[in-house]
Design an enzyme around this catalytic site. Structure first.
Site, PDB file in Angstrom:
ATOM      1  CE  LYS A 171      -2.794   2.590   3.381  1.00  0.00           C
ATOM      2  NZ  LYS A 171      -1.751   3.526   3.841  1.00  0.00           N
ATOM      3  CG  ASN A 172       2.643   2.560   3.541  1.00  0.00           C
ATOM      4  OD1 ASN A 172       1.507   3.030   3.461  1.00  0.00           O
ATOM      5  ND2 ASN A 172       3.157   2.138   4.681  1.00  0.00           N
ATOM      6  CB  CYS A 203      -4.880   7.234  10.648  1.00  0.00           C
ATOM      7  SG  CYS A 203      -5.160   5.811   9.586  1.00  0.00           S
ATOM      8  NE  ARG A 218      -0.203  10.338   9.645  1.00  0.00           N
ATOM      9  CZ  ARG A 218      -0.453   9.137   9.115  1.00  0.00           C
ATOM     10  NH1 ARG A 218       0.486   8.478   8.489  1.00  0.00           N
ATOM     11  NH2 ARG A 218      -1.645   8.609   9.208  1.00  0.00           N
ATOM     12  CG  ASP A 257       3.002   2.037   9.395  1.00  0.00           C
ATOM     13  OD1 ASP A 257       2.512   2.891  10.160  1.00  0.00           O
ATOM     14  OD2 ASP A 257       3.058   2.189   8.160  1.00  0.00           O
ATOM     15  NE  ARG A 292      -7.251   4.725   5.205  1.00  0.00           N
ATOM     16  CZ  ARG A 292      -6.276   5.042   6.041  1.00  0.00           C
ATOM     17  NH1 ARG A 292      -6.375   4.773   7.321  1.00  0.00           N
ATOM     18  NH2 ARG A 292      -5.189   5.637   5.589  1.00  0.00           N
TER      19      ARG A 292
END
Length: 423
Positions: A22-23, A116, A121, A311, A403
């Protein structure tokens, strides 16, 4: 709103296949904005965040064609360099369109991101970097508005610059690296993020004609080119998904084999699993884990890559909840990233929080209960705890899981878990 019902107490066993990261996928999708020629990405995970990004790109005028795990993006008709709030509010990674839009279209209007609730951030490093490259950047009514400068030859184009980020930021590094690909002259990014996902993006950009060196180190050099071309690129496997399944197998006392797994980028996580007493065997694209009879508590401190990833903090907290001994977990990346601790306590975990430090004392058992997911990785920790807890655990607000984890209940079910989605 969907919920996940888990009946715990079954050791995971068998084999699962790891999906594309995903990242890595999200910035790679944005890279298509840099070229008038099609970019084809393989191994694209089927996730809500990916769908959101594809919808965002489509409303900008990008052609999107998806077949299986392949996505082809055609930005030749890019005509609306705007990322509206309604499409950005659920996904912080949408800020990644900012750099390539300013570089290619000469302008961008991007809503400040949502996502989130794990603390601030800020996007100030993105804005600071683009301003150093000559862009006129401001924030108006919740939107970042940026315009590239006009060069002496009449073109509207960013200028190369020496950039130093005040903090290590993955999305900031990726945004500025993409922006620099079409800038006039050389850009040097110092204090750059070193994550494998940054390297994967750089590899794709090079295939598209970019001139990049140093990706994977803390200094990245980009020599701007006049135009980028099309390419085909396979997205790297998801190292966080890999770590999550390994933690789940360890916590349940199981034995699993993961195929299509990353061959690097997981050293800090694997070292901690070995420290906890697990047996690990790594092959070409595979990782196998056999859990001990009783896990040993492992302390950890999150830090930028190559140190232990933030994470994976929540998943290890769940694992430590049933381990022998006491673990001290220090979170140095995000504030507010211990919200899952309260939910784990509802299941019977012994966790004390003091600022950015959590002390986890292992208990003999967890008991099923109703819990609520607060962010993506917190959701994963609750799944792990539910797999171990006696009785049924009901996890609410699992849209977070969708997600970032592809076909989670199907993959867990194939490993023997008793997991059911309630709609």
């Amino acid at each position: 709103m969907d919920k996940l019902l888990i009946e715990g107490g079954v050791p995971l066993a068998g084999e699962a296949t790891i999906s594309g990261a995903k990242n890595a996928a999200l910035p790679l999708l944005c890279a298509a904005l840099l070229s008038r020629e099609p970019l084809t990405l393989m191994n694209v995970p089927d996730l809500n965040d990916v769908d959101t990004m594809l919808g965002l790109l489509a409303q900008m005028g990008v052609g999107v064609a998806r077949e299986g795990d392949a996505v082809t993006l055609d930005a030749s008709r890019l005509d609306n360099p705007v990322a509206p709030y309604e499409q950005v509010k659920t996904m912080r990674a949408a800020i990644l369109v900012l750099g390539p839009l300013v570089a290619r279209a000469g302008q961008a209007k991007v809503s400040l991101p949502g996502g989130c609730a794990i603390g601030a951030r800020p996007v100030d490093q993105h804005i600071k970097g683009l301003a150093a490259m000559g862009a006129e950047v401001g924030v108006e009514h919740g939107y970042v508005i940026a315009r590239a400068p006009r060069q002496k030859d009449g073109s509207v184009r960013l200028s190369g610059a020496r950039l130093f980020t005040d903090m290590v930021t993955v999305t900031g590094t990726e945004n500025l690296m993409m922006a620099a690909c079409l800038a006039e002259g050389e850009t040097v990014i110092e204090n750059a993020a070193r994550e494998p996902e940054v390297v994967d993006l750089a590899d794709c950009l090079v295939k598209m004609g970019a001139r990049i060196s140093g990706a994977g180190s803390d200094v990245i050099r980009i020599r701007g080119v006049a135009r980028m071309h099309g390419a085909t690129h396979r997205i790297m496997p998801d190292r966080i998904e890999t770590g999550t399944y390994l933690c789940a197998a360890a916590a349940t006392g199981g034995s699993i084999r993961l195929s299509g797994a990353p061959t690097g980028g997981l050293d800090a996580v694997l070292d901690k699993l070995i420290e906890a007493g697990c047996e690990l065997t790594a092959g070409e694209g595979t990782i196998a884990l056999k859990a001990p009879k009783k896990l040993v508590a492992v302390s950890l401190r999150t830090s930028p890559y190559p140190a232990f990833p933030t994470d994976m903090q929540a998943q290890f907290m769940a694992m430590n909840a049933l381990a022998e001994g006491t673990a001290v977990i220090r979170e140095t990346i995000f504030e507010n990233r211990f919200m899952h601790a309260v939910e784990l306590i509802r299941l019977g975990a012994d966790i004390k929080i003091d600022g950015n430090t959590a002390v986890v004392r292992g208990v003999e058992r967890l008991d099923g209960a109703t819990v609520m997911a607060t962010d993506l990785r917190a959701s994963a920790s609750l799944v792990i705890a539910g797999l171990v807890a006696q009785g049924e655990t009901l996890i609410e607000r699992i849209y977070h899981l969708d997600r970032g984890y592809e076909r989670l209940e199907q993959k867990l079910g194939a490993l023997g878990a008793r997991v059911r989605r309630l709609r």
